[in-house]
Design an enzyme around this catalytic site. Sequence first.
Site, short mmCIF file in Angstrom:
data_model
loop_
_atom_site.label_atom_id
_atom_site.label_comp_id
_atom_site.label_asym_id
_atom_site.label_seq_id
_atom_site.Cartn_x
_atom_site.Cartn_y
_atom_site.Cartn_z
N GLY A 150 0.32 5.48 0.91
CA GLY A 150 -0.57 6.54 1.36
C GLY A 150 0.09 7.89 1.27
N GLY A 151 -0.58 8.90 1.82
CA GLY A 151 -0.06 10.25 1.76
C GLY A 151 1.13 10.48 2.67
N MET A 152 1.29 9.63 3.67
CA MET A 152 2.35 9.82 4.64
C MET A 152 3.46 8.77 4.51
SD MET A 152 2.00 10.09 8.79
CE MET A 152 1.30 8.45 8.91
N ALA A 153 3.12 7.57 4.10
CA ALA A 153 4.10 6.49 4.10
C ALA A 153 3.67 5.39 3.13
CB ALA A 153 4.28 5.92 5.50
N ALA A 181 0.85 -1.19 0.00
CA ALA A 181 0.00 0.00 0.00
C ALA A 181 0.88 1.23 0.00
CB ALA A 181 -0.93 0.02 1.21
N VAL A 213 3.54 1.12 2.82
CA VAL A 213 3.48 -0.05 3.69
C VAL A 213 3.99 -1.26 2.90
CG1 VAL A 213 2.03 -1.54 5.10
CG2 VAL A 213 1.54 0.91 4.95
N LYS A 251 5.95 0.09 7.82
CA LYS A 251 5.50 1.38 7.28
C LYS A 251 6.69 2.32 7.24
CE LYS A 251 1.47 3.18 7.86
NZ LYS A 251 0.22 3.80 8.32
N ASP A 258 -8.32 9.80 13.03
CA ASP A 258 -8.47 9.59 11.59
C ASP A 258 -9.16 8.26 11.33
OD1 ASP A 258 -8.25 10.28 8.92
OD2 ASP A 258 -6.29 9.35 8.68
#
Length: 664
Positions: free
Chosen positions: A27-30, A25, A32, A47, A141
Amino acid sequence: MNNAAADPLVGTTIDKRYLIEDRVARGGMASVYRGLDYRLERPVAVKVMHPHLAEDAQFTARFIQEARQAARLSHPNIVNVFDQGQDGDLTFIVMEYLPGITLRELLNDFGVLTWEQTLDVVKAILQGLDLAHQAGIVHRDLKPENILMADDGRIKIADFGLARAASHNTQTGQALLGTVAYLSPELVTGSSADVRSDLYALGIMMFEMLTGKQPFTGDQAVTIAYQHANASVPLPSHINPDVPDELDEIIRWSTLREPEDRPAHARALLDQIIRVEQDIKKRVAAGEPTRVMPAASDEADGTQILTRANEPRPHPGDDEPTEVLGRAGDVFAGLEVPDYAEASSTDTPAQAASKPRRGPGAGVWWAFILSALATIGLAVWLFAPQGPTVVTVPSMTGSTVQEAGDALQALGLVVSEELDQAFDDTVPAGLVITTDPESGVDVEEETMVTLIISQGVEPTALPPLLGLPLEESETRLTEARLTLGTVERKYSDTAPSGVITEVTNDAGVTIAPGTELDAEAVVNLVTSAGSLPDVEGLSVEQAQEALQEVELQGVVGGDGEFSETIDEGLVIQYSPSTHDAVEPGDTVTLTISRGPPLVTIPDLVGETIQDAVDALEDLGLEADVRTVLPEDSWSDSRAEVTSVEPAEGQQVPIGTTVAIRSFA
């Protein structure tokens, strides 16, 4: 798999321990990754923070701190955090690996869940939330993307504690829209989040599971945020008639705009859901329908009618007004969504049919006018000097979204439909902090400008302070943006002198490490003054020296007390002597021993020997009988005492031996 295969981390080992096998995966931050822990020989999820975020030292520190908090949580419905670390430029977290899908993927595949399936998911989430909330950790979140559905049926919450770190970094695009869809009104308006903010997000998720759609939608984050701050969440039964009324009430309760009107904590909501589930199952088993009252709607314009909590919902046709949107003091209250932030849409057939039609004459004239304007414009473009128009981006700090958008558009700039967010210590929540490009920068007309909106002052968390010296505690409070209030010193038998023994808020209530606080909140400290000395049996001078070492003054008071164990002239005790009753600098009173207590020799002459012995023993004295009479005759009347030594009336210490003489 192509993206994963091209990822440079795949096939490498992090921290000499974790083999990165595949990216699962991003995402916007990290990102995975699925990995293998060489040391424990188990699969893990790793992550890894995106490199551009890792360059921000403050963000990295917050990311690590929140990961450590999440690692404290151990629950069957929370993804376990095993490790956190840095390897060169990589900042990473190692978590439990769960083969399966997310709740978002489940909803994408099935669209709508049954009420039974929904409650199974929600109960699992609430059980995990209950533990986290008791530990003082708010998720912030909660959304379907963070709910993992393992292949073996387990349901777990992911990314606990990481939302606060992520919120420090601005978010744009679909990532922001995905988060805003579940934000509670208090988060939208910049207020502090608490456990009830998570329950609001869970209520939105329940709505989506039961209906297949979110209650508030829009193309821009500001549009969705405006609805969260000002509109009530509609009842899911208006979309899905199969939803039981009890679940309508559960969702309405958990998504009320005022936090104090929602369930107080996850356990309260979980208990109510369990009761509701039992009621529904009993009704279904009895052959009754799951819907016991009709859905309420305004047939004239399709506006859903919502009532206040604990009030009956109106039936169709009841003459009840719709609830007025807006809330005094809200950042978005009264805010008109600007033109550039409104979603474009096509008219429905009914709307198109209701619009007035222009006659053919009007169409001809409009075609003529447009053609003429086009010709003039072409001529101007061909013969006018060419070159871009340059404008200077003005400062929009402190402006509303509407004001900033209007001002920038008036200069010929294009305002982005996406709004970035950031915490700010000076600009109130909901107002513009700055723009991207920043003010003062010269740009060409039609340049895209993004507004960065304030989320208010960033909340903080109380760092661990117990057992630390005062100076180090002051440094940690400053780093956490907290204000040091009073510092008291109290005696302690367990903590060495000078270290922190208690932390309280401004109301005097003890607060635990990790508790979320407003920035600049006052924190009061109690430090140890050491243990109180034991002065029993010391001379007055020795006792006073021992007390001076812990900043107490000892003075002799009273006439002293008799003591069978402490010699005369030595200290028996001092008062007050309890930790809560004495503070450094106080004066305490020393009690001095007068030796054993004294008793008076009674008149025993003429008494029988046995009576005299009994009387002396009752006074705590010893009897020394000197007579020629056998002991078995001491009770005879002729066995009279003729003298005692010491004599009658003299005072002697308890335990003294008294001589009894009888010459009968």
